[in-house]
Design a protein around this motif. Sequence first.
Motif, PDB file in Angstrom:
ATOM      1  N   UNK A 130     -14.523  12.471 -17.116  1.00 50.79           N
ATOM      2  CA  UNK A 130     -15.291  11.696 -17.994  1.00 50.79           C
ATOM      3  C   UNK A 130     -16.075  12.816 -19.114  1.00 50.79           C
ATOM      4  N   UNK A 131     -15.492  12.584 -20.303  1.00 50.94           N
ATOM      5  CA  UNK A 131     -15.646  13.513 -21.369  1.00 50.94           C
ATOM      6  C   UNK A 131     -16.887  12.874 -22.181  1.00 50.94           C
ATOM      7  N   UNK A 132     -17.684  13.859 -22.766  1.00 54.09           N
ATOM      8  CA  UNK A 132     -18.942  13.405 -23.643  1.00 54.09           C
ATOM      9  C   UNK A 132     -18.444  12.687 -24.560  1.00 54.09           C
ATOM     10  N   UNK A 133     -17.138  12.742 -25.463  1.00 54.22           N
ATOM     11  CA  UNK A 133     -16.900  12.103 -26.510  1.00 54.22           C
ATOM     12  C   UNK A 133     -16.743  10.575 -25.808  1.00 54.22           C
ATOM     13  N   UNK A 134     -16.167  10.359 -24.820  1.00 51.08           N
ATOM     14  CA  UNK A 134     -15.949   8.923 -24.149  1.00 51.08           C
ATOM     15  C   UNK A 134     -17.226   8.310 -24.013  1.00 51.08           C
ATOM     16  N   UNK A 135     -18.206   9.109 -23.645  1.00 53.86           N
ATOM     17  CA  UNK A 135     -19.529   8.351 -23.435  1.00 53.86           C
ATOM     18  C   UNK A 135     -20.107   8.054 -24.875  1.00 53.86           C
ATOM     19  N   UNK A 136     -19.947   8.922 -25.943  1.00 55.67           N
ATOM     20  CA  UNK A 136     -20.347   8.647 -27.131  1.00 55.67           C
ATOM     21  C   UNK A 136     -19.751   7.191 -27.921  1.00 55.67           C
ATOM     22  N   UNK A 137     -18.205   7.195 -27.411  1.00 52.16           N
ATOM     23  CA  UNK A 137     -17.675   6.027 -28.093  1.00 52.16           C
ATOM     24  C   UNK A 137     -18.175   4.909 -27.185  1.00 52.16           C
ATOM     25  N   UNK A 138     -18.447   4.967 -25.884  1.00 47.64           N
ATOM     26  CA  UNK A 138     -18.808   3.765 -25.149  1.00 47.64           C
ATOM     27  C   UNK A 138     -20.095   3.554 -25.526  1.00 47.64           C
ATOM     28  N   UNK A 139     -21.123   4.154 -26.033  1.00 49.11           N
ATOM     29  CA  UNK A 139     -22.504   3.712 -26.575  1.00 49.11           C
ATOM     30  C   UNK A 139     -22.243   3.254 -27.753  1.00 49.11           C
ATOM     31  N   UNK A 140     -21.745   3.559 -28.609  1.00 48.57           N
ATOM     32  CA  UNK A 140     -21.552   2.906 -30.025  1.00 48.57           C
ATOM     33  C   UNK A 140     -20.620   1.570 -29.889  1.00 48.57           C
TER      34      UNK A 140
ATOM     35  N   UNK B 113      -9.846   5.595 -35.846  1.00 45.85           N
ATOM     36  CA  UNK B 113      -8.833   4.584 -35.816  1.00 45.85           C
ATOM     37  C   UNK B 113      -9.312   3.486 -34.440  1.00 45.85           C
ATOM     38  N   UNK B 114      -9.125   2.233 -34.621  1.00 47.86           N
ATOM     39  CA  UNK B 114      -9.576   1.458 -33.670  1.00 47.86           C
ATOM     40  C   UNK B 114      -8.694   1.742 -32.235  1.00 47.86           C
ATOM     41  N   UNK B 115      -7.541   2.158 -32.446  1.00 49.49           N
ATOM     42  CA  UNK B 115      -6.793   2.177 -31.128  1.00 49.49           C
ATOM     43  C   UNK B 115      -7.438   3.634 -30.152  1.00 49.49           C
ATOM     44  N   UNK B 116      -8.067   4.476 -31.126  1.00 54.63           N
ATOM     45  CA  UNK B 116      -8.717   5.705 -30.555  1.00 54.63           C
ATOM     46  C   UNK B 116      -9.759   4.977 -29.542  1.00 54.63           C
ATOM     47  N   UNK B 117     -10.638   4.211 -30.314  1.00 58.37           N
ATOM     48  CA  UNK B 117     -11.681   3.704 -29.551  1.00 58.37           C
ATOM     49  C   UNK B 117     -11.208   2.956 -28.293  1.00 58.37           C
ATOM     50  N   UNK B 118     -10.114   2.026 -28.471  1.00 61.37           N
ATOM     51  CA  UNK B 118      -9.745   0.995 -27.464  1.00 61.37           C
ATOM     52  C   UNK B 118      -9.371   1.900 -26.285  1.00 61.37           C
ATOM     53  N   UNK B 119      -8.504   3.047 -26.486  1.00 60.21           N
ATOM     54  CA  UNK B 119      -7.964   3.831 -25.348  1.00 60.21           C
ATOM     55  C   UNK B 119      -9.031   4.575 -24.672  1.00 60.21           C
ATOM     56  N   UNK B 120     -10.075   4.917 -25.405  1.00 59.95           N
ATOM     57  CA  UNK B 120     -11.090   5.617 -24.584  1.00 59.95           C
ATOM     58  C   UNK B 120     -11.808   4.955 -23.841  1.00 59.95           C
ATOM     59  N   UNK B 121     -12.196   3.571 -24.248  1.00 60.75           N
ATOM     60  CA  UNK B 121     -12.840   2.590 -23.427  1.00 60.75           C
ATOM     61  C   UNK B 121     -11.892   2.290 -22.071  1.00 60.75           C
ATOM     62  N   UNK B 122     -10.613   2.125 -22.358  1.00 59.53           N
ATOM     63  CA  UNK B 122      -9.756   1.592 -21.297  1.00 59.53           C
ATOM     64  C   UNK B 122      -9.744   3.062 -20.213  1.00 59.53           C
ATOM     65  N   UNK B 123      -9.927   4.085 -20.735  1.00 58.50           N
ATOM     66  CA  UNK B 123      -9.781   5.376 -20.089  1.00 58.50           C
ATOM     67  C   UNK B 123     -10.952   5.357 -18.911  1.00 58.50           C
ATOM     68  N   UNK B 124     -12.028   4.896 -19.603  1.00 56.27           N
ATOM     69  CA  UNK B 124     -13.231   4.969 -18.913  1.00 56.27           C
ATOM     70  C   UNK B 124     -13.098   3.960 -17.808  1.00 56.27           C
ATOM     71  N   UNK B 125     -12.833   2.711 -18.136  1.00 57.66           N
ATOM     72  CA  UNK B 125     -12.850   1.556 -17.224  1.00 57.66           C
ATOM     73  C   UNK B 125     -11.987   1.768 -16.125  1.00 57.66           C
ATOM     74  N   UNK B 126     -10.824   2.765 -16.424  1.00 60.54           N
ATOM     75  CA  UNK B 126      -9.665   3.061 -15.445  1.00 60.54           C
ATOM     76  C   UNK B 126     -10.427   4.146 -14.257  1.00 60.54           C
ATOM     77  N   UNK B 127     -11.062   4.962 -15.066  1.00 66.47           N
ATOM     78  CA  UNK B 127     -11.786   6.289 -14.259  1.00 66.47           C
ATOM     79  C   UNK B 127     -12.807   5.697 -13.291  1.00 66.47           C
ATOM     80  N   UNK B 128     -13.718   4.887 -13.822  1.00 65.31           N
ATOM     81  CA  UNK B 128     -14.669   4.150 -13.137  1.00 65.31           C
ATOM     82  C   UNK B 128     -13.991   2.878 -12.137  1.00 65.31           C
ATOM     83  N   UNK B 129     -12.658   2.623 -12.438  1.00 66.10           N
ATOM     84  CA  UNK B 129     -12.274   1.540 -11.620  1.00 66.10           C
ATOM     85  C   UNK B 129     -13.077  -0.038 -11.852  1.00 66.10           C
TER      86      UNK B 129
END
Length: 293
Positions: A1-11, A28-44
């Motif tokens: 879990x990266x700080x940047x992922x959490x910043x994107x999640x908050x936004x 770009x929107x794809x970057x935001x989408x991929x970071x949220x998907x990454x978080x959801x996958x990491x947290x299951x």
Amino acid sequence: MEFKDLQVFQMVAKKGTMTGAAKELNYVQSNVTSRIQKLEAELNTPLFNRHNRGMILTPEGKKLLIYSEKILSLANEAKKIIRNSEEPSGKLEIGSVETVIKLPIILSAYNKKYTHVDLSLVTGVTEQLQEEVLNYRLDGAFVTEAGRHPDLIHHSVFQEELVLISDLTPTSFEQLKSTPFLCFSKGCGYRAKLEEWFKDEKITPSKIMEFGTLETILGSVVAGLGITFVPKSSVSYLEERGVIQCHSIPEKYSKINTIFIRRADTYLTSTVEKFIETIDFCKEETNYPLSFV
């Protein structure tokens, strides 16, 4: 879990859409989408419920939002502590109740003396600003005092005298009580004081009209739309010009304190410490009260 992922999640949580978050973060929107998907996958677990109008947090997402605010705040605090020196620097995010009359004196004095600080100001009502400080989104805020919160440190700023104001139409005090009341939204300390008075006196306002700025409220009073409840020092110029009347109220309800609050569990950086010193200096150097509304 990266700080940047959490910043994107908050936004995304704040904006309610991937598109809105991407625009705000200049991604770009794809970057935001991929970071949220990454978080959801990491947290299951899904963090958002998707619907036609956007995205809202799931119960698990709401829990993560609370922790993400604490994590990012601690990371920011660690940077401040490590970089801390006698010369304040970095970001300083301050809040203030609507609307600031003399606060520019404090901001100007601080900004001129500490040129390496990136100072920003947001406005709102007392309850909203207190929540922003408690949730680590603001370093401190000027609010009206409404009891002590165990997680906050209070610094006294000044005491105000509140008055009812109306246009110049000859009106009895009884008639004023039945006039529309113009105010800020719930959470405003001055509105709470007036409502306390009305409740004790068993007065029911004929109409309550909410506005977003002091300028609009005062203009509406001058135009005869209704009455409002404000610090006397903030409208003395209108009284001197002869466009409003000030009406005194019982002392129990007319005295209110403005304070500067900050979280008790955060490290007192030189940036914040020097800001508090500037407040105290400006209080001593000026012969008039600092006024907020």
